[in-house]
Design a protein around this motif. Structure first.
Motif, PDB file in Angstrom:
ATOM      1  N   PRO A 119       0.602   6.724  11.696  1.00 31.33           N
ATOM      2  CA  PRO A 119       1.365   6.059  12.774  1.00 31.33           C
ATOM      3  C   PRO A 119       2.827   6.467  12.723  1.00 31.33           C
ATOM      4  CG  PRO A 119       0.899   4.512  10.999  1.00 31.33           C
ATOM      5  CD  PRO A 119       0.114   5.757  10.683  1.00 31.33           C
ATOM      6  N   TRP A 120       3.421   6.595  13.897  1.00 38.38           N
ATOM      7  CA  TRP A 120       4.850   6.895  13.942  1.00 38.38           C
ATOM      8  C   TRP A 120       5.653   5.665  13.522  1.00 38.38           C
ATOM      9  CZ3 TRP A 120       8.191   6.018  18.719  1.00 38.38           C
ATOM     10  CH2 TRP A 120       9.523   6.370  18.441  1.00 38.38           C
ATOM     11  N   LEU A 121       5.336   4.514  14.083  1.00 39.26           N
ATOM     12  CA  LEU A 121       5.985   3.260  13.739  1.00 39.26           C
ATOM     13  C   LEU A 121       5.019   2.381  12.958  1.00 39.26           C
ATOM     14  CD1 LEU A 121       7.613   2.515  17.215  1.00 39.26           C
ATOM     15  CD2 LEU A 121       8.663   3.686  15.266  1.00 39.26           C
ATOM     16  N   VAL A 122       5.562   1.574  12.057  1.00 37.42           N
ATOM     17  CA  VAL A 122       4.732   0.714  11.212  1.00 37.42           C
ATOM     18  C   VAL A 122       5.064  -0.746  11.516  1.00 37.42           C
ATOM     19  CG1 VAL A 122       4.155   0.032   8.865  1.00 37.42           C
ATOM     20  CG2 VAL A 122       4.583   2.441   9.381  1.00 37.42           C
ATOM     21  N   THR A 131      14.149   7.632  12.551  1.00 40.07           N
ATOM     22  CA  THR A 131      13.804   6.228  12.309  1.00 40.07           C
ATOM     23  C   THR A 131      13.768   5.948  10.814  1.00 40.07           C
ATOM     24  OG1 THR A 131      11.386   6.469  12.157  1.00 40.07           O
ATOM     25  CG2 THR A 131      12.347   6.322  14.372  1.00 40.07           C
ATOM     26  N   ILE A 132      14.141   4.727  10.453  1.00 39.21           N
ATOM     27  CA  ILE A 132      14.144   4.296   9.051  1.00 39.21           C
ATOM     28  C   ILE A 132      13.447   2.948   8.962  1.00 39.21           C
ATOM     29  CG2 ILE A 132      15.532   3.827   7.003  1.00 39.21           C
ATOM     30  CD1 ILE A 132      17.886   5.229   8.465  1.00 39.21           C
ATOM     31  N   ARG A 133      12.333   2.916   8.284  1.00 38.10           N
ATOM     32  CA  ARG A 133      11.580   1.672   8.107  1.00 38.10           C
ATOM     33  C   ARG A 133      11.706   1.221   6.665  1.00 38.10           C
ATOM     34  NH1 ARG A 133       8.909  -2.607   7.420  1.00 38.10           N
ATOM     35  NH2 ARG A 133       6.933  -3.006   8.496  1.00 38.10           N
ATOM     36  N   LEU A 152      15.580  -3.927  18.778  1.00 36.44           N
ATOM     37  CA  LEU A 152      15.016  -5.269  18.666  1.00 36.44           C
ATOM     38  C   LEU A 152      13.525  -5.307  18.984  1.00 36.44           C
ATOM     39  CD1 LEU A 152      17.899  -7.348  20.281  1.00 36.44           C
ATOM     40  CD2 LEU A 152      17.272  -7.229  17.863  1.00 36.44           C
ATOM     41  N   CYS A 153      12.950  -4.170  19.330  1.00 34.12           N
ATOM     42  CA  CYS A 153      11.515  -4.097  19.639  1.00 34.12           C
ATOM     43  C   CYS A 153      10.680  -3.714  18.428  1.00 34.12           C
ATOM     44  CB  CYS A 153      11.251  -3.058  20.735  1.00 34.12           C
ATOM     45  SG  CYS A 153      12.041  -3.360  22.313  1.00 34.12           S
ATOM     46  N   VAL A 154      11.321  -3.086  17.442  1.00 33.30           N
ATOM     47  CA  VAL A 154      10.584  -2.486  16.334  1.00 33.30           C
ATOM     48  C   VAL A 154      11.229  -2.868  15.011  1.00 33.30           C
ATOM     49  CG1 VAL A 154       9.740  -0.538  17.714  1.00 33.30           C
ATOM     50  CG2 VAL A 154      11.943  -0.350  16.520  1.00 33.30           C
ATOM     51  N   ASN A 170       0.819  -1.208   0.000  1.00 35.84           N
ATOM     52  CA  ASN A 170       0.000   0.000   0.000  1.00 35.84           C
ATOM     53  C   ASN A 170       0.855   1.261   0.000  1.00 35.84           C
ATOM     54  OD1 ASN A 170      -2.357  -1.500   0.039  1.00 35.84           O
ATOM     55  ND2 ASN A 170      -2.543  -1.453   2.265  1.00 35.84           N
ATOM     56  N   TRP A 171       2.049   1.172   0.566  1.00 35.40           N
ATOM     57  CA  TRP A 171       2.940   2.328   0.637  1.00 35.40           C
ATOM     58  C   TRP A 171       3.401   2.794  -0.745  1.00 35.40           C
ATOM     59  CZ3 TRP A 171       7.555   1.182  -1.594  1.00 35.40           C
ATOM     60  CH2 TRP A 171       7.920  -0.170  -1.651  1.00 35.40           C
TER      61      TRP A 171
END
Length: 268
Positions: free
Chosen positions: A30-33, A220-222, A95-97, A5-6
């Motif tokens: 959302p801040w985090l995906v 942050t880099i997703r 390691l959480c995200v 979708n992105w």
């Protein structure tokens, strides 16, 4: 591979410079995906962090307070802590995200990369960038100093309390998440009859937010990936215009050599 979708968010503008800031307020996004591939990607992060040959964490000597602030921020947002035995807070936070986490520090010489948990680099080596200013970090990016360097530094200085985001993207034949180096001989050219499945859109969904400690910003880099076929199924007309009308500098910035562009043109 993650939901595509992105793909509607990547810029296929044929005008202007090939690199632009494109920063927008996060708003109600959302801040985090997090998606269905979280377990797989977090497991990969764990393996990379345990591998002594993989340099996926680095920090200057004065970052622990800022690192703890990241871990506290995630906890306050309901992110479950990892079971990592690492003594470094940013490693445990990473390691959480699914996002990679970079801490930018304001110094007398400008903004520098103070610490990072970087498991999914897009062809840049963490140890070469730690402690460096923004203009040095972006040194391989053609046109960065001319078009963006001063603008980005000013934006960092003036960043307010509301987080912002942008999206970057490339097209590569390598779909692996961990890519710390550029291919020494360049990417192989994928033939026109294979580009749909053997070329991949690799996107960085980036966010910036103040950390609550003076002089620190969390970046942050997703990484999100999809086949070129997915992009063609959603935005073929726009992509065709970009391939045929955008200047070579735009294609080169996204990782496409002229021979590869010519192969893509054969099927559009």
């Amino acid at each position: 591979m993650t939901s595509s979708n992105w793909l509607s968010e990547i810029s296929l503008d044929v005008k202007g410079p090939p690199i632009q800031m494109g920063l927008r307020k996060l708003g109600n996004r959302p801040w985090l995906v997090r998606d269905d591939f979280a377990a797989e990607e977090l497991e990969l992060k764990e393996r990379l962090m345990r591998d002594p040959e993989k340099n996926v964490y680095a920090a200057l000597s004065d970052t622990e307070e800022a690192e703890k602030a990241v871990l506290s921020l995630l906890s306050n947002m309901g992110v479950q802590p990892s079971n990592s035995a690492s003594e470094r807070s940013l490693e445990r936070a990473g390691l959480c995200v699914q996002e990679d986490l970079c801490l930018m520090k304001r110094t007398d010489s400008g903004w520098v990369l103070g610490a990072a948990s970087l498991c999914f680099p897009s062809r840049w080596n963490l140890l070469e960038k730690i402690g460096k200013r923004l203009d040095h970090i972006h040194e391989p990016v053609t046109g960065y100093r001319k078009n963006l360097s001063k603008k980005v530094d000013t934006f960092f200085d003036r960043l307010g309390n509301e987080p912002v985001w942008r999206r970057n993207w490339f097209i590569h034949p390598d779909n692996s998440l961990y890519q710390p180096e550029r291919p020494p001989n360049g990417d192989p050219i994928i033939a026109f009859n294979e580009i749909g499945e053997k070329l991949f859109v690799r996107s960085e969904r980036q966010t910036l937010r103040l950390l609550g400690i003076p002089g620190w910003i969390l970046f942050t880099i997703r990484i999100q990936r999809s086949t070129l076929n997915d992009l063609l199924s959603k935005r073929k007309d726009e992509f065709r215009e970009w391939i045929f009308e955008a200047p070579d500098s735009h294609h080169s910035h996204k990782g496409l050599e002229r021979n590869q562009v010519n192969e893509i043109r054969k099927v559009l």
